[in-house]
Structures are given as structure tokens and as C-alpha cells.
Write an enzyme that holds these catalytic residues in place. Structure first.
Site, PDB file in Angstrom:
ATOM      1  N   GLY A  31       0.863  -1.237  -0.005  1.00  0.00           N
ATOM      2  CA  GLY A  31      -0.016  -0.025   0.066  1.00  0.00           C
ATOM      3  C   GLY A  31       0.883   1.168   0.062  1.00  0.00           C
ATOM      4  N   ALA A  32       2.001   1.267  -0.603  1.00  0.00           N
ATOM      5  CA  ALA A  32       2.940   2.245  -0.899  1.00  0.00           C
ATOM      6  C   ALA A  32       2.783   3.172  -1.732  1.00  0.00           C
ATOM      7  CB  ALA A  32       4.485   1.705  -0.844  1.00  0.00           C
ATOM      8  N   THR A  41       0.232   5.835  -1.473  1.00  0.00           N
ATOM      9  CA  THR A  41      -0.147   6.890  -0.880  1.00  0.00           C
ATOM     10  C   THR A  41      -0.287   6.707   0.581  1.00  0.00           C
ATOM     11  OG1 THR A  41      -2.202   8.188  -1.079  1.00  0.00           O
ATOM     12  CG2 THR A  41      -2.609   6.066  -1.099  1.00  0.00           C
ATOM     13  N   GLY A  62       1.344   4.392   3.766  1.00  0.00           N
ATOM     14  CA  GLY A  62       2.541   3.627   3.223  1.00  0.00           C
ATOM     15  C   GLY A  62       3.307   4.195   2.324  1.00  0.00           C
ATOM     16  N   TYR A  77     -14.035  -3.908   9.843  1.00  0.00           N
ATOM     17  CA  TYR A  77     -12.924  -3.155   9.833  1.00  0.00           C
ATOM     18  C   TYR A  77     -12.212  -3.392  11.141  1.00  0.00           C
ATOM     19  CZ  TYR A  77      -9.400   0.503  10.082  1.00  0.00           C
ATOM     20  OH  TYR A  77      -8.169   1.257  10.167  1.00  0.00           O
TER      21      TYR A  77
END
Length: 335
Positions: A39-40, A42, A45, A193
Site C-alpha cells: 500500500g505504498a 499513498t 505507506g 474493519y
């Protein structure tokens, strides 16, 4: 319920306690180390990947959108021209994608020093993945569980290697419903979640116990960013997102912090030489909303050893990924 907390954690100072706040300036040089950050593209991340790259690590941006990942890499290079970066296409919702990504990484790299399981999200409406998993649980727990297991052989003998999993303060409201793990009877996105974020910590603590039992060089650490301004929730209804933004804007000074500050928690978990297996980092204070990271305590439910072991077994069954590690050691109380 068996609790795995066998000794009190050392408290760390926040404001006014004689210890300066931990900042990115304290990240040691990372030359020669290879890191994967999921998840890098944005948010947390991206800031985590950028922080590691600035300190000399070779950073692989593992993202579901290759175009966004490439643009994120270009942004990091613009600020740090010597950054060593790569991109790995992986959709954590898909077990096939996770396996393909792990195979590609094995083909390109002979070792892994740091895996940051950062990617996460929430689905506002009930959805099943192609594997039949509830989508939030798949992205936030089952995908990272499988990816970690498939890459772990590249880490076990690497001195100083770490698995860092990013949880949330929302885990305190979570509970694992083993009778309805995929929300088939009743689905609420908040419940899904919170369950997945509690799963992140149950996973971390069980993984650390197994790593220690194996005498591995790797440790498992967790972190949470507090309340940070990111693109989290971009899959939510635009009207809901706008309403949340309007509500939060007047409170940003004390309820929300920047993504770069939120990323200090996983960066500390990933690089602080004083971090130990099973440590958990986040902003200080009772609410843990904002601030520079300290070692914090997680909820009592996260320390339930029976739940940790049961979730591990269920995750192995669902993903088909068996870790190259023995089962966790028995509790010191012998329960």
C-alpha cells in the site's frame, strides 16, 4: 482466555517526561537493506517507503495499481534522486495475486530485511473476494498473512529482519467472531474493519511467539498511525466522505495529524534498534490520536492467546499457506 502479557511493558515518556519525541532524524542508515511496503502508493505507506528510501534502503512498493505505484516511486525519486526503488504488483484481496507477487519477489531478490504490512481498507457494502473471503478481512488480514508466510523464508536468517504490521486504534472496538468471520449473517463495515485490525495484532503476537520458538533472527512488531489525513476510505460513498471531511476539518489541530507524522509509528517499529519482538508503537496519551510514536499497549482482547492461536489456524486453513515455523511456545503459567 489466556493472556500473553507476562511482564509489564516499560512506559515511554511523552511531552514533559524528559525524553524528546522520536522523529525521522533518528532512523538509522538502512544501506544494504531491502524492504517491501504494501500500500505504498499513498498515505502512510507512501511516507513509510519514502522514509526508508531516504535512509538508503532498497524499497519495493507493493501495490495493487502499478500506475499509482510508479507515480509514487517517481515522487520519492524527485525528493531523493539516489533512492533505490522497485514496484511489485499485488492485490491483497486475491490469494492468486499474493502468490504470484511472492514468486516474483523470490525471483528478483535473495533476501528480505523488512516487510511492512501497511495496506488496508474497508468496504462500505458487503463483498466477497474471488476466494470467498469477506473483502475487508481479505485485504487487511488474510492477504498480509499469506504474503508474510510466502516471503518469510527470505527473512528468517537475516540479522535485524522485521515484519511490521500496521493496525489501528480501532482494534480496541474489535472482536473476532469465529462463528461468522466473513460477516455472512450480518455485515456492518465498522465491525468488519475493527475485527480486521484486531486480527493484525493477534497475528503479530502469535507470529512473534513462533519466531522466538524457532530461534529466528526475525522479529514481529506492530504499529498504528493514530488519526492521520490519508486517502483511507476512498472506496466509501463520496457523500459520506465529504461529510466526514467537513466534520473533521475544524478538529484537525488535535484530532488529525499529517500522513508523514502518522508514518513515524511504522517507521519506528521498522528501524528503532531498541524495538523488541511483540512491541507496539503509536502516538502517546490515552486516546493515541496524534503525536510522535512511543511504545503503547494494545487491548486485552489482542493478548488472548487462545484467540491468537485459533485465528492463526483458521488463516492457514483459508489461505493454504503454512509458515516454516513451529507452533507457539506454551504460556509461562502453563495454562
Amino acid at each position: 482466555m489466556r493472556d500473553d502479557r507476562t511482564a509489564p511493558r516499560r512506559r515511554e515518556g511523552g511531552r514533559g517526561r524528559g525524553r524528546p519525541p522520536w522523529t525521522a532524524d533518528e532512523i538509522p542508515r538502512q544501506d544494504g537493506r531491502t524492504a517491501v511496503v504494501t500500500g505504498a502508493s499513498t498515505g502512510i505507506g507512501f511516507e513509510t517507503a519514502a522514509g526508508l528510501a531516504r535512509r538508503g534502503a532498497t524499497v519495493v512498493l507493493a501495490c495493487r495499481n502499478p500506475g499509482r505505484a510508479a507515480r509514487a516511486a517517481a515522487r520519492i525519486r524527485a525528493a531523493a534522486p539516489d533512492a533505490r526503488l522497485g514496484v511489485l504488483d499485488v492485490d491483497l484481496e486475491s490469494q492468486a495475486s499474493v502468490r504470484a507477487a511472492a514468486a516474483r519477489f523470490h525471483g528478483d531478490h535473495g533476501r528480505l530485511d523488512l516487510l511492512v504490512n501497511n495496506a488496508g481498507g474497508v468496504r462500505p457494502r458487503y463483498a466477497l473476494t474471488e476466494d470467498g473471503f469477506e473483502a475487508t478481512l481479505a485485504t487487511n488480514h488474510l492477504g498480509p498473512f499469506a504474503l508474510t508466510g510466502l516471503l518469510l523464508d527470505l527473512m528468517l536468517d537475516v540479522p535485524g529482519s522485521r515484519v511490521v504490521t500496521v493496525s489501528s486504534i480501532g482494534h480496541r472496538r474489535g472482536a473476532i467472531d469465529f462463528d461468522d468471520l466473513h460477516g455472512e449473517r450480518r455485515y456492518r463495515f465498522q465491525t468488519a474493519y475493527f475485527q480486521s485490525k484486531l486480527a493484525n495484532l493477534l497475528f503479530t503476537y502469535e507470529l512473534q511467539r513462533r519466531l522466538a520458538a524457532a530461534g529466528a533472527a526475525t522479529i514481529a512488531v506492530a504499529a498504528h498511525p493514530g488519526n492521520a489525513r490519508t486517502e483511507f476510505g476512498r472506496d466509501m460513498n463520496p457523500v459520506v466522505r465529504a461529510a466526514m471531511s467537513r466534520w473533521a476539518r475544524p478538529l484537525t489541530s488535535w484530532l488529525l495529524q499529517s500522513a508523514s507524522r502518522g508514518a513515524l509509528s511504522p517507521l519506528r517499529a521498522a528501524t528503532d534498534p531498541g524495538a523488541g519482538g511483540g512491541d507496539y508503537y503509536g502516538p502517546p496519551g490515552r486516546a493515541q490520536f496524534t503525536g510522535n510514536p512511543v511504545r503503547v499497549e494494545s487491548s486485552p482482547r489482542s493478548h488472548d492467546r487462545d484467540a491468537q492461536a485459533r485465528l492463526w489456524r483458521e488463516s492457514e486453513r483459508l489461505t493454504g499457506v503454512a509458515y516454516p515455523l513451529p507452533a507457539g511456545a506454551p504460556s509461562r503459567s502453563g495454562e
